[in-house]
Design an enzyme around this catalytic site. Structure first.
Site, PDB file in Angstrom:
ATOM      1  N   LYS A  30     -13.531 -21.923  -0.112  1.00 32.54           N
ATOM      2  CA  LYS A  30     -14.216 -22.898   0.207  1.00 32.54           C
ATOM      3  C   LYS A  30     -13.599 -23.906   1.477  1.00 32.54           C
ATOM      4  CE  LYS A  30     -16.318 -25.482  -3.550  1.00 32.54           C
ATOM      5  NZ  LYS A  30     -15.544 -23.944  -4.027  1.00 32.54           N
ATOM      6  N   ARG A 105     -22.684 -31.065  -5.701  1.00 31.49           N
ATOM      7  CA  ARG A 105     -22.189 -29.764  -6.815  1.00 31.49           C
ATOM      8  C   ARG A 105     -23.442 -29.347  -7.904  1.00 31.49           C
ATOM      9  NH1 ARG A 105     -16.643 -28.163  -7.630  1.00 31.49           N
ATOM     10  NH2 ARG A 105     -16.107 -29.005  -5.573  1.00 31.49           N
ATOM     11  N   ARG A 150      -2.366 -18.868  -6.951  1.00 27.60           N
ATOM     12  CA  ARG A 150      -2.432 -20.466  -5.892  1.00 27.60           C
ATOM     13  C   ARG A 150      -1.171 -20.870  -6.324  1.00 27.60           C
ATOM     14  NH1 ARG A 150      -7.780 -23.916  -6.145  1.00 27.60           N
ATOM     15  NH2 ARG A 150      -8.720 -21.974  -3.918  1.00 27.60           N
ATOM     16  N   ARG A 183      -2.247 -26.124  -9.838  1.00 24.47           N
ATOM     17  CA  ARG A 183      -2.918 -26.798 -10.065  1.00 24.47           C
ATOM     18  C   ARG A 183      -3.489 -26.947 -11.209  1.00 24.47           C
ATOM     19  NH1 ARG A 183      -7.510 -27.584  -5.242  1.00 24.47           N
ATOM     20  NH2 ARG A 183      -8.480 -27.330  -7.594  1.00 24.47           N
ATOM     21  N   ARG A 194     -14.871 -24.523 -14.974  1.00 26.52           N
ATOM     22  CA  ARG A 194     -15.104 -24.562 -13.487  1.00 26.52           C
ATOM     23  C   ARG A 194     -16.206 -23.682 -12.806  1.00 26.52           C
ATOM     24  NH1 ARG A 194      -9.797 -24.509 -10.828  1.00 26.52           N
ATOM     25  NH2 ARG A 194     -10.898 -24.988  -8.449  1.00 26.52           N
TER      26      ARG A 194
HETATM   27  P1  ADP Z   1     -13.293 -26.077  -6.628  1.00 25.33           P
HETATM   28  O1  ADP Z   1     -14.170 -26.245  -6.340  1.00 25.33           O
HETATM   29  O2  ADP Z   1     -12.160 -25.171  -6.488  1.00 25.33           O
HETATM   30  O3  ADP Z   1     -13.429 -26.587  -8.184  1.00 25.33           O
HETATM   31  P2  ADP Z   1     -12.268 -28.714  -5.941  1.00 25.33           P
HETATM   32  O4  ADP Z   1     -11.018 -29.004  -5.031  1.00 25.33           O
HETATM   33  O5  ADP Z   1     -13.160 -28.585  -4.965  1.00 25.33           O
HETATM   34  O6  ADP Z   1     -12.345 -26.978  -6.573  1.00 25.33           O
HETATM   35  O7  ADP Z   1     -12.278 -30.238  -7.024  1.00 25.33           O
HETATM   36  C1  ADP Z   1     -11.728 -30.037  -8.379  1.00 25.33           C
HETATM   37  C2  ADP Z   1     -12.151 -30.864  -9.195  1.00 25.33           C
HETATM   38  O8  ADP Z   1     -13.406 -32.367  -8.311  1.00 25.33           O
HETATM   39  C3  ADP Z   1     -13.375 -30.158  -9.699  1.00 25.33           C
HETATM   40  O9  ADP Z   1     -13.413 -29.454 -10.308  1.00 25.33           O
HETATM   41  C4  ADP Z   1     -14.387 -31.706 -10.280  1.00 25.33           C
HETATM   42  O10 ADP Z   1     -13.271 -32.549 -11.648  1.00 25.33           O
HETATM   43  C5  ADP Z   1     -13.776 -32.559  -8.983  1.00 25.33           C
HETATM   44  N1  ADP Z   1     -15.111 -32.410  -8.245  1.00 25.33           N
HETATM   45  C6  ADP Z   1     -15.077 -32.368  -6.713  1.00 25.33           C
HETATM   46  N2  ADP Z   1     -16.348 -32.380  -6.590  1.00 25.33           N
HETATM   47  C7  ADP Z   1     -16.849 -33.109  -7.153  1.00 25.33           C
HETATM   48  C8  ADP Z   1     -18.261 -33.147  -7.594  1.00 25.33           C
HETATM   49  N3  ADP Z   1     -18.976 -33.308  -6.434  1.00 25.33           N
HETATM   50  N4  ADP Z   1     -18.660 -34.176  -7.985  1.00 25.33           N
HETATM   51  C9  ADP Z   1     -17.978 -34.233  -9.654  1.00 25.33           C
HETATM   52  N5  ADP Z   1     -16.592 -33.943  -9.660  1.00 25.33           N
HETATM   53  C10 ADP Z   1     -16.142 -32.951  -8.557  1.00 25.33           C
END
Ligand code: ADP
Length: 257
Positions: A30, A105, A150, A183, A194
């Site tokens: 993404k 999400r 990563r 990370r 996740r």
């Molecule tokens: P990925 O999509 O690969 O899991 P991101 O960098 O987009 O990684 O997100 C990292 C973390 O940030 C998520 O695991 C969550 O804890 C938080 N997060 C991101 N977007 C949201 C969202 N829309 N609602 C709630 N938590 C979020």
């Protein structure tokens, strides 16, 4: 392979701001695709994960708790996500549109988005007709390989992959020489959490958009240049937009750091 479900927008598309939401499992690409698409379309790439990570960068108790939630792979509370997102989206560079990476999400967040949470006039009316959702389809085995290799710069957050995108000097960031780290939420237990949350909470949004907005399904297993090319071609066709700048996804990829 690509499947498109598209309802033509009823507005003047040359004027219509773009709201593109990119979906896919953790490690699905993404961030990479959003960032390339943002450059190509000249609209900002809004990564909610990055916004939250920056927000969590100090030692207050609330922010420490937030870091803990993210490290375990849990979603953070909507109120905070909405607050951080609304602040970013109110900046002038979002006036022509934006690429949303990591939002919505959950179905609830999708509903809030459609009901105008972003407090911007154009987002609150007919958002469904303006929103294009892109789904990067990737298998579990691919995800495991991508996430385990990563690495991220401890200072500027540039991302690398040990095999597919290694730094010039082992263990050091190409941009500032800082140490590369893993990370926290890319450790195995957090990745599994996740993935589970993605299947339970995020994947249902795709059926929602297939029925109610424009959904572009893309095979996320291809090389990233091919994915980018496929997305750009489809989006140009879908929105009939004319963009200044690079004419194809190849040059977009070449310009990508
Ligand atoms: P990925 O999509 O690969 O899991 P991101 O960098 O987009 O990684 O997100 C990292 C973390 O940030 C998520 O695991 C969550 O804890 C938080 N997060 C991101 N977007 C949201 C969202 N829309 N609602 C709630 N938590 C979020």
């Amino acid at each position: 392979m690509q499947r498109q479900i598209f309802r033509p927008a009823k507005v003047d598309e040359q004027q219509a701001p773009l709201v593109i939401a990119v979906f896919g499992p953790p490690g699905g690409g993404k961030g990479t695709q959003s960032s390339m698409l943002a450059k190509f379309l000249r609209v900002p790439h809004i990564s909610i994960g990055s916004l939250l990570r920056s927000y969590a960068q100090d030692k207050s108790e609330v922010r420490l708790r937030l870091r803990g939630m993210m490290a375990l792979g849990n979603l953070v509370p909507d109120t905070l996500v909405l607050d951080v997102l609304a602040t970013r989206v109110s900046e002038p560079d979002c006036a022509r549109g934006l690429i949303l990476d990591g939002f919505p999400r959950t179905l609830r967040q999708a509903d809030l988005l459609e009901r105008g949470l972003l407090q911007f006039p154009f987002y609150s009316t007919n958002l469904r007709e303006k929103l294009v959702a892109i789904h990067l389809r990737v298998q579990g085995s691919t995800i495991a390989g991508r996430l385990s290799g990563r690495r991220i710069c401890s200072r500027c957050s540039a991302t690398y992959h040990l095999e597919t995108q290694p730094p010039r000097v082992h263990g050091e960031c190409d941009f500032d020489g800082s140490a590369l780290t893993i990370r926290e939420d890319n450790r195995k237990a957090a990745v599994l959490k996740r993935l589970r949350l993605y299947e339970q909470q995020t994947a249902p949004i795709l059926s929602h958009y297939a029925e109610k907005a424009s959904l572009l399904e893309v095979d996320g297993e291809q090389p990233r240049e091919n994915i980018a090319q496929e997305i750009v071609t489809a989006i140009q066709g879908m929105l009939r937009i004319s963009v200044a700048g690079p004419k194809n996804a190849q040059s977009m990829v070449e310009n990508h750091p």
